[in-house]
Scaffold this motif. Structure first.
Motif, PDB file in Angstrom:
ATOM      1  N   UNK A  28       0.834  -1.341  -0.123  1.00  0.00           N
ATOM      2  CA  UNK A  28      -0.163  -0.143   0.059  1.00  0.00           C
ATOM      3  C   UNK A  28       0.951   1.343  -0.124  1.00  0.00           C
ATOM      4  N   UNK A  29       1.974   1.220   0.816  1.00  0.00           N
ATOM      5  CA  UNK A  29       2.764   2.463   0.712  1.00  0.00           C
ATOM      6  C   UNK A  29       3.397   2.764  -0.641  1.00  0.00           C
ATOM      7  N   UNK A  30       3.842   1.627  -1.220  1.00  0.00           N
ATOM      8  CA  UNK A  30       4.471   1.869  -2.375  1.00  0.00           C
ATOM      9  C   UNK A  30       3.446   2.335  -3.655  1.00  0.00           C
ATOM     10  N   UNK A  31       2.194   2.160  -3.261  1.00  0.00           N
ATOM     11  CA  UNK A  31       0.974   2.626  -4.211  1.00  0.00           C
ATOM     12  C   UNK A  31       0.967   4.094  -3.945  1.00  0.00           C
ATOM     13  N   UNK A  32       0.813   4.238  -2.471  1.00  0.00           N
ATOM     14  CA  UNK A  32       0.591   5.758  -2.167  1.00  0.00           C
ATOM     15  C   UNK A  32       1.673   6.727  -2.561  1.00  0.00           C
ATOM     16  N   UNK A  33       3.001   6.155  -2.995  1.00  0.00           N
ATOM     17  CA  UNK A  33       3.991   7.298  -3.332  1.00  0.00           C
ATOM     18  C   UNK A  33       3.509   7.879  -4.762  1.00  0.00           C
ATOM     19  N   UNK A  34       2.528   7.344  -5.397  1.00  0.00           N
ATOM     20  CA  UNK A  34       1.831   8.037  -6.612  1.00  0.00           C
ATOM     21  C   UNK A  34       0.978   9.164  -6.319  1.00  0.00           C
ATOM     22  N   UNK A  35       0.627   9.072  -5.199  1.00  0.00           N
ATOM     23  CA  UNK A  35      -0.538  10.094  -4.726  1.00  0.00           C
ATOM     24  C   UNK A  35      -0.148  11.566  -4.935  1.00  0.00           C
ATOM     25  N   UNK A  36       1.001  11.838  -4.291  1.00  0.00           N
ATOM     26  CA  UNK A  36       1.358  13.294  -4.965  1.00  0.00           C
ATOM     27  C   UNK A  36       3.083  13.213  -4.528  1.00  0.00           C
ATOM     28  N   UNK A  37       3.646  14.491  -4.878  1.00  0.00           N
ATOM     29  CA  UNK A  37       5.142  14.474  -4.668  1.00  0.00           C
ATOM     30  C   UNK A  37       5.557  14.554  -3.236  1.00  0.00           C
ATOM     31  N   UNK A  38       4.818  15.202  -2.456  1.00  0.00           N
ATOM     32  CA  UNK A  38       5.303  15.331  -1.181  1.00  0.00           C
ATOM     33  C   UNK A  38       5.023  13.685  -0.430  1.00  0.00           C
ATOM     34  N   UNK A  39       4.022  12.865  -0.765  1.00  0.00           N
ATOM     35  CA  UNK A  39       4.292  11.711  -0.213  1.00  0.00           C
ATOM     36  C   UNK A  39       5.111  10.827  -0.729  1.00  0.00           C
ATOM     37  N   UNK A  40       5.542  11.051  -1.967  1.00  0.00           N
ATOM     38  CA  UNK A  40       6.477  10.117  -2.444  1.00  0.00           C
ATOM     39  C   UNK A  40       7.938  10.581  -1.770  1.00  0.00           C
ATOM     40  N   UNK A  41       8.160  11.745  -1.547  1.00  0.00           N
ATOM     41  CA  UNK A  41       9.295  12.246  -1.002  1.00  0.00           C
ATOM     42  C   UNK A  41       9.123  11.802   0.367  1.00  0.00           C
ATOM     43  N   UNK A  42       8.034  11.877   0.932  1.00  0.00           N
ATOM     44  CA  UNK A  42       8.097  11.130   2.598  1.00  0.00           C
ATOM     45  C   UNK A  42       8.223   9.779   2.652  1.00  0.00           C
ATOM     46  N   UNK A  43       7.642   8.909   1.964  1.00  0.00           N
ATOM     47  CA  UNK A  43       7.763   7.664   1.878  1.00  0.00           C
ATOM     48  C   UNK A  43       9.351   7.014   1.324  1.00  0.00           C
ATOM     49  N   UNK A  44       9.740   7.605   0.484  1.00  0.00           N
ATOM     50  CA  UNK A  44      11.177   7.533   0.032  1.00  0.00           C
ATOM     51  C   UNK A  44      12.373   7.764   1.108  1.00  0.00           C
ATOM     52  N   UNK A  45      11.910   8.307   2.147  1.00  0.00           N
ATOM     53  CA  UNK A  45      12.950   8.857   2.912  1.00  0.00           C
ATOM     54  C   UNK A  45      13.278   7.716   4.024  1.00  0.00           C
ATOM     55  N   UNK A  46      14.797   7.498   3.991  1.00  0.00           N
ATOM     56  CA  UNK A  46      15.303   6.431   4.816  1.00  0.00           C
ATOM     57  C   UNK A  46      14.684   6.582   6.281  1.00  0.00           C
ATOM     58  N   UNK A  47      14.660   7.735   6.837  1.00  0.00           N
ATOM     59  CA  UNK A  47      14.032   7.962   8.242  1.00  0.00           C
ATOM     60  C   UNK A  47      12.629   7.524   8.284  1.00  0.00           C
ATOM     61  N   UNK A  48      11.857   7.687   7.358  1.00  0.00           N
ATOM     62  CA  UNK A  48      10.550   7.160   7.431  1.00  0.00           C
ATOM     63  C   UNK A  48      10.525   5.562   7.347  1.00  0.00           C
ATOM     64  N   UNK A  49      11.538   5.125   6.702  1.00  0.00           N
ATOM     65  CA  UNK A  49      11.679   3.598   6.637  1.00  0.00           C
ATOM     66  C   UNK A  49      11.797   2.956   7.940  1.00  0.00           C
TER      67      UNK A  49
END
Length: 360
Positions: A28-49
């Motif tokens: 679901x998180x990988x799918x949510x990366x396509x919602x908007x640029x801010x979500x993509x940046x947030x989910x791609x952040x190593x700290x978020x991981x």
């Protein structure tokens, strides 16, 4: 997209991050990366991981286990629930025939394509299906690994693979895509668990050392210093340890558990927890003793973890014990399927080596 950005910005970014980090499904998180640029940046952040990983560890535990049938080999995703083992899904590595598990760290597995050749290796995240290959340059020399391990150093954001031979050890750094060889600390000939256990920021092994007589040693690798050292054993195991069979396991709270019994008392298993954050001279605390277990040495056992507030122990290829610490009762469960091999913790995680050749 402008409408989506406007809609998602109605909540403060920190609230959105908390909500997303609580989602157990990596898919679901990988799918949510396509919602908007801010979500993509947030989910791609190593700290978020890292934050998401801690949330994943608090959810119901799933495990990977090797299976073998007429169609070949792979991994079965299983759940231990209600005193039974339930098959959830079948997972296969996409590229190559990597099917030998050599270690696990934060949901990332170290795999080998051919256990006898020990040349081609892969990092694999079963949650994201990401896979990266690397080769050992040492296949033609005399370096024959006794055991392996995988660890993660959050300070340098680096996954490392460690191979221990009789008299030396070698480290592969994903971030630098390079190998380092160092002189060992003894002559090790076998590993009790099969591969190193990552817990409390280090890899731990129970190794057999030949020094005039067989001695069972606790050994750890610190990824911050790349040093391999001996870990002080509990006072109960100092002296006469040639008659003790012991193993290590990582519990869901990331603490190291040591469990053992003696050849004379096979029906009694003691479990100790290592003091977190201390490597040189740690304190060991006994947290449970299981009496009257099946009359078999610990060498056949594998501690899985606490599931539904019960301790789950694999006692052979087909049987498992569920021990209730409060009631002090033992329930023996028999599995009937074609799966085999050790259990490996399955964590829904986004973590993966940041820089490694062959990443997919």
């Amino acid at each position: 997209m402008a409408t989506q950005e406007k809609t998602t910005s109605s909540l403060p970014p920190e609230i959105v991050e908390i909500i997303l980090s609580k989602l157990s499904s990596v898919k679901s998180l990988l799918r949510f990366k396509t919602v908007c640029k801010s979500w993509n940046t947030m989910i791609s952040d190593p700290l978020f991981a890292e934050i998401h990983l801690q949330s994943s560890k608090s959810s119901n535990y799933l495990f990977l286990r090797m299976y073998r049938n007429s169609s070949g080999r792979g991994f079965s995703l299983v759940k231990l629930e209600g005193g039974r083992i339930h098959n959830e899904a079948v997972l296969k590595v996409h590229y190559g025939s990597f099917n030998q598990v050599l270690g696990e760290c934060n949901g990332v597995l170290l795999l080998n394509e051919n256990l006898h050749a020990r040349k081609e290796y892969a990092f694999w995240n079963p949650s994201t299906r990401r896979q990266a290959h690397f080769s050992s340059p040492y296949i033609r020399d005399q370096f024959k690994p006794v055991t392996h391990g995988i660890c993660y150093d959050p300070i340098t954001d680096d996954f490392k693979a460690v191979m221990i031979a009789k008299e030396s050890y070698r480290i592969y750094s994903c971030k630098n895509n390079s190998w380092t060889e160092k002189k060992g600390i003894g002559q090790f000939y076998f590993c009790m668990v099969g591969w190193g256990v990552f817990a409390d920021g280090a890899i731990y092994w129970v190794l057999g050392e030949l020094d005039n007589n067989w001695i069972i040693q606790l050994v750890y690798f610190d990824p911050r210093t790349d040093e391999l050292k001996r870990l002080q054993k509990p006072k109960e195991l100092i002296g006469g340890n040639d008659e003790v069979i012991m193993k290590v396991a990582s519990l869901r709270d990331n603490s190291l558990c040591l469990y053992f019994n003696t050849i004379d008392d096979r029906t009694r298993i003691r479990f100790l927890i290592k003091e977190n954050g201390v490597l040189e001279n740690p304190n060991w605390k006994e947290f449970v003793v299981i009496e009257n277990v099946v009359d078999a040495p610990t060498v056949w056992f594998q501690l899985l973890d606490f599931v539904e507030n019960k301790i789950v122990i694999k006692i052979d290829q087909k049987k498992y014990l569920y021990y209730d610490p409060r009631e002090k009762t033992i329930e023996e469960v028999e599995e009937r399927d074609e799966m085999w091999g050790a259990f490996v913790p399955y964590l829904n995680t986004l973590l993966f080596p940041a820089r490694v050749s062959g990443g997919k």
